[in-house]
Scaffold this motif. Structure first.
Motif: not given
Length: 143
Positions: A61-67
């Protein structure tokens, strides 16, 4: 609750993709671009539950997002919750499809959805903006 339009530069309504970073149980990283939809409180993603990103999101369930790009970036660390197409609220699926022009509900059966709840949110354009870039910590808005 923080500002609904805070993730606006880069714009979630103009940007069709987000970089999604996950890792497996051994720490092997995986970085892929995915379509997304921001509902004002969470980011919605869709990918196959059989590929590395889907498996990693289901497992931890762990996530990093980059916009955006490196000179105008929003980084989000969050927790992802998986929903099947049957569990997905119709309005979420419809909004996701309308934003990107692709409806995973009509694609291969292995496509599932992930609701990403942000815990840490950072935004900056250049080095002088590094101070004060943290906008959310532990799910609480700081601005």
């Amino acid at each position: 609750m923080g500002p609904r339009g805070l993730i606006c530069s880069p714009s979630p309504t103009r940007d069709n993709g987000v970089w999604v970073a996950t890792a497996d149980a051994t720490g092997e990283p995986c970085l892929v671009p995915l379509a997304f939809w921001w509902d004002g409180e969470a980011v919605w993603l869709s990918t196959r539950d059989t590929n590395p990103t889907g498996r990693n999101l289901c497992a931890s369930g762990r996530v990093w997002l980059s916009f955006g790009h490196s000179r105008d970036v929003v980084l989000m660390h969050g927790t992802a919750r998986m929903l099947t197409r049957e569990e997905l609220p119709a309005e979420v699926g419809d909004a996701f499809a309308a934003k990107d022009g692709w409806d995973p509900r009509e694609d291969h059966p292995s496509y599932v959805f992930f609701q990403v709840t942000p815990h840490v949110l950072q935004a900056w354009r250049t080095v002088p903006e590094m101070t004060g870039r943290t906008l959310m910590r532990e799910g609480k808005w700081l601005v």
